[in-house]
Design a protein around this motif. Structure first.
Motif, PDB file in Angstrom:
ATOM      1  N   TRP A 151      28.105 -29.140  -4.241  1.00 32.22           N
ATOM      2  CA  TRP A 151      28.580 -29.908  -3.088  1.00 32.22           C
ATOM      3  C   TRP A 151      29.586 -30.984  -3.502  1.00 32.22           C
ATOM      4  CZ3 TRP A 151      28.507 -35.081  -2.495  1.00 32.22           C
ATOM      5  CH2 TRP A 151      27.578 -35.838  -3.213  1.00 32.22           C
ATOM      6  N   LEU A 152      29.380 -31.607  -4.693  1.00 31.44           N
ATOM      7  CA  LEU A 152      30.291 -32.668  -5.106  1.00 31.44           C
ATOM      8  C   LEU A 152      31.627 -32.092  -5.576  1.00 31.44           C
ATOM      9  CD1 LEU A 152      30.678 -35.688  -5.426  1.00 31.44           C
ATOM     10  CD2 LEU A 152      29.706 -35.538  -7.718  1.00 31.44           C
ATOM     11  N   THR A 153      31.603 -31.001  -6.294  1.00 34.10           N
ATOM     12  CA  THR A 153      32.869 -30.391  -6.708  1.00 34.10           C
ATOM     13  C   THR A 153      33.652 -29.915  -5.485  1.00 34.10           C
ATOM     14  OG1 THR A 153      31.763 -28.260  -7.103  1.00 34.10           O
ATOM     15  CG2 THR A 153      32.019 -29.732  -8.986  1.00 34.10           C
ATOM     16  N   LYS A 154      32.948 -29.420  -4.477  1.00 36.51           N
ATOM     17  CA  LYS A 154      33.625 -29.000  -3.245  1.00 36.51           C
ATOM     18  C   LYS A 154      34.187 -30.201  -2.493  1.00 36.51           C
ATOM     19  CE  LYS A 154      32.934 -26.439   1.079  1.00 36.51           C
ATOM     20  NZ  LYS A 154      31.970 -25.664   1.912  1.00 36.51           N
ATOM     21  N   ALA A 155      33.425 -31.284  -2.411  1.00 36.76           N
ATOM     22  CA  ALA A 155      33.853 -32.469  -1.661  1.00 36.76           C
ATOM     23  C   ALA A 155      35.054 -33.150  -2.296  1.00 36.76           C
ATOM     24  CB  ALA A 155      32.693 -33.456  -1.549  1.00 36.76           C
ATOM     25  N   THR A 156      35.178 -33.058  -3.619  1.00 36.24           N
ATOM     26  CA  THR A 156      36.269 -33.740  -4.325  1.00 36.24           C
ATOM     27  C   THR A 156      37.434 -32.818  -4.656  1.00 36.24           C
ATOM     28  OG1 THR A 156      35.239 -33.310  -6.474  1.00 36.24           O
ATOM     29  CG2 THR A 156      34.669 -35.385  -5.365  1.00 36.24           C
ATOM     30  N   GLY A 157      37.154 -31.524  -4.736  1.00 33.32           N
ATOM     31  CA  GLY A 157      38.187 -30.583  -5.155  1.00 33.32           C
ATOM     32  C   GLY A 157      38.400 -30.569  -6.658  1.00 33.32           C
ATOM     33  N   PHE A 158      37.510 -31.200  -7.416  1.00 37.32           N
ATOM     34  CA  PHE A 158      37.615 -31.244  -8.873  1.00 37.32           C
ATOM     35  C   PHE A 158      36.541 -30.377  -9.508  1.00 37.32           C
ATOM     36  CE2 PHE A 158      38.968 -35.760  -7.748  1.00 37.32           C
ATOM     37  CZ  PHE A 158      40.324 -35.454  -7.772  1.00 37.32           C
ATOM     38  N   GLY A 159      36.842 -29.851 -10.684  1.00 35.97           N
ATOM     39  CA  GLY A 159      35.849 -29.096 -11.426  1.00 35.97           C
ATOM     40  C   GLY A 159      34.845 -30.020 -12.088  1.00 35.97           C
ATOM     41  N   ALA A 160      33.675 -29.494 -12.401  1.00 38.36           N
ATOM     42  CA  ALA A 160      32.632 -30.308 -13.013  1.00 38.36           C
ATOM     43  C   ALA A 160      33.086 -30.909 -14.339  1.00 38.36           C
ATOM     44  CB  ALA A 160      31.364 -29.481 -13.210  1.00 38.36           C
ATOM     45  N   ASP A 161      33.961 -30.214 -15.061  1.00 39.65           N
ATOM     46  CA  ASP A 161      34.444 -30.750 -16.329  1.00 39.65           C
ATOM     47  C   ASP A 161      35.256 -32.030 -16.137  1.00 39.65           C
ATOM     48  OD1 ASP A 161      36.395 -29.188 -15.040  1.00 39.65           O
ATOM     49  OD2 ASP A 161      37.487 -28.854 -16.906  1.00 39.65           O
ATOM     50  N   GLU A 162      35.857 -32.200 -14.942  1.00 40.35           N
ATOM     51  CA  GLU A 162      36.629 -33.405 -14.642  1.00 40.35           C
ATOM     52  C   GLU A 162      35.742 -34.550 -14.157  1.00 40.35           C
ATOM     53  OE1 GLU A 162      40.659 -32.424 -12.667  1.00 40.35           O
ATOM     54  OE2 GLU A 162      39.290 -30.833 -11.993  1.00 40.35           O
ATOM     55  N   LEU A 163      34.496 -34.241 -13.839  1.00 38.01           N
ATOM     56  CA  LEU A 163      33.574 -35.243 -13.297  1.00 38.01           C
ATOM     57  C   LEU A 163      32.495 -35.627 -14.302  1.00 38.01           C
ATOM     58  CD1 LEU A 163      33.053 -33.744  -9.707  1.00 38.01           C
ATOM     59  CD2 LEU A 163      34.821 -35.328 -10.493  1.00 38.01           C
ATOM     60  N   LYS A 164      32.573 -35.054 -15.495  1.00 40.45           N
ATOM     61  CA  LYS A 164      31.511 -35.235 -16.482  1.00 40.45           C
ATOM     62  C   LYS A 164      31.480 -36.652 -17.038  1.00 40.45           C
ATOM     63  CE  LYS A 164      29.580 -33.287 -20.720  1.00 40.45           C
ATOM     64  NZ  LYS A 164      29.738 -32.266 -21.788  1.00 40.45           N
ATOM     65  N   ILE A 165      30.282 -37.169 -17.226  1.00 39.62           N
ATOM     66  CA  ILE A 165      30.061 -38.433 -17.919  1.00 39.62           C
ATOM     67  C   ILE A 165      29.239 -38.158 -19.169  1.00 39.62           C
ATOM     68  CG2 ILE A 165      30.228 -39.873 -15.857  1.00 39.62           C
ATOM     69  CD1 ILE A 165      27.105 -39.933 -15.877  1.00 39.62           C
ATOM     70  N   ASN A 166      29.239 -39.120 -20.084  1.00 41.32           N
ATOM     71  CA  ASN A 166      28.545 -38.911 -21.354  1.00 41.32           C
ATOM     72  C   ASN A 166      27.346 -39.820 -21.546  1.00 41.32           C
ATOM     73  OD1 ASN A 166      31.778 -38.623 -21.876  1.00 41.32           O
ATOM     74  ND2 ASN A 166      30.600 -36.909 -22.698  1.00 41.32           N
ATOM     75  N   ALA A 167      27.252 -40.861 -20.722  1.00 37.30           N
ATOM     76  CA  ALA A 167      26.102 -41.761 -20.783  1.00 37.30           C
ATOM     77  C   ALA A 167      26.067 -42.589 -19.507  1.00 37.30           C
ATOM     78  CB  ALA A 167      26.177 -42.675 -22.007  1.00 37.30           C
ATOM     79  N   ALA A 168      24.871 -43.077 -19.176  1.00 40.25           N
ATOM     80  CA  ALA A 168      24.688 -43.898 -17.980  1.00 40.25           C
ATOM     81  C   ALA A 168      23.805 -45.094 -18.312  1.00 40.25           C
ATOM     82  CB  ALA A 168      24.064 -43.081 -16.850  1.00 40.25           C
ATOM     83  N   ILE A 169      24.130 -46.234 -17.689  1.00 41.84           N
ATOM     84  CA  ILE A 169      23.319 -47.448 -17.806  1.00 41.84           C
ATOM     85  C   ILE A 169      22.910 -47.873 -16.401  1.00 41.84           C
ATOM     86  CG2 ILE A 169      23.328 -49.900 -18.445  1.00 41.84           C
ATOM     87  CD1 ILE A 169      25.367 -49.196 -20.632  1.00 41.84           C
TER      88      ILE A 169
END
Length: 269
Positions: free
Chosen positions: A133-151
């Protein structure tokens, strides 16, 4: 140091935006590019504390990060609010990937850090970054939305865990409370996460942070957590840069920052 501003909607800088503090990597330190962090502040989905957020952005910049913060949509700008802030964070993450060379950042070392309801956005984004749903809503691939860590600091995690306290506000947040229960949406693809809060948080019950940590552990996602004995909600750096009395200046709780930097050094290595 360069300041950049990127509007995320057609409202320009009056609406959601990404703001960054960029520095040149130091060749003497063997640097060619730097890790990046996006700070997502709190404010009960009605505002963001800009001055406090900028202080935190500078603190991370001083630790060698290309440091950004997100001004996301508020409750009076989108109804229901969700998933608009998640889409805006996705756009911000994509901008970091897209501009990695120009901004001299390492696109394999992108961190998102959220506090209070900003922690809610971070927790949900960590759950949903690779969702259809998020890749569709943004038009970006998951590789462009990837993060490596979260706080996540003193985070809201689920409306089922004591914040907000009234059903009317929950309805303004989302049509489906399950969709915004971040602890219920964790998967094995969540990024490694650092979570901290205080046991007696007077606004957002510490049960929120504990529930997310438990969900990450169940999903076998790398997690580090710190539950401090005492401190009010919204401590930020818990020092004299973000507090002004004996409650909000708390050196013991303030250790979260150096612990997080140590953790990031290990996780991003």
């Amino acid at each position: 140091m360069q300041i950049i501003e990127k509007p995320l909607t057609d409202k320009g800088m009056a609406g959601p935006y990404l703001k960054g503090l960029l520095k040149s990597p130091d060749p003497a330190a063997g640097q060619t590019k730097l890790p990046a962090i996006i700070i997502i502040p709190g404010g009960a989905y009605t505002h963001i504390p800009v001055e406090q957020t900028e202080t935190m952005a500078v603190a991370f910049a001083n630790q060698g990060f290309q440091s950004f913060y997100l001004r996301y949509s508020f409750m009076d700008e989108a109804q229901p609010l969700m998933p608009q802030p998640l889409i805006e964070l996705a756009k911000a993450v994509q901008l970091l990937h897209q501009n990695a060379d120009e901004w001299q950042l390492d696109s394999d070392k992108i961190v998102i850090a959220g506090f209070s309801v900003g922690g809610h956005i971070v927790g949900l984004y960590n759950d949903y970054w690779d969702s259809a749903w998020l890749t569709k809503a943004t038009g970006f691939g998951a590789d462009e939305l990837k993060i490596n860590a979260a706080i996540m600091g003193y985070p809201v995690v689920s409306p089922k865990l004591g914040f907000p306290k009234d059903a009317a506000t929950v309805q303004k947040w989302a049509d489906d409370p399950d969709f915004i229960a971040a602890d219920e949406q964790v998967t094995a693809t969540n990024a490694p996460t650092f979570v901290w809060t205080t046991l007696d948080d007077n606004v957002v019950p510490s049960a929120n942070a504990l529930a997310y940590v438990a969900a990450l552990k169940t999903a076998e996602v790398s997690v580090e957590s710190h539950l401090f004995r005492h401190g009010p909600h919204g401590l930020a750096l818990a020092n004299q840069q973000t507090g002004n009395d004996s409650e909000t200046v708390n050196p013991h709780v303030g250790h979260w920052f150096e612990l997080a930097i140590e953790w990031l050094t290990d996780i991003l290595d």
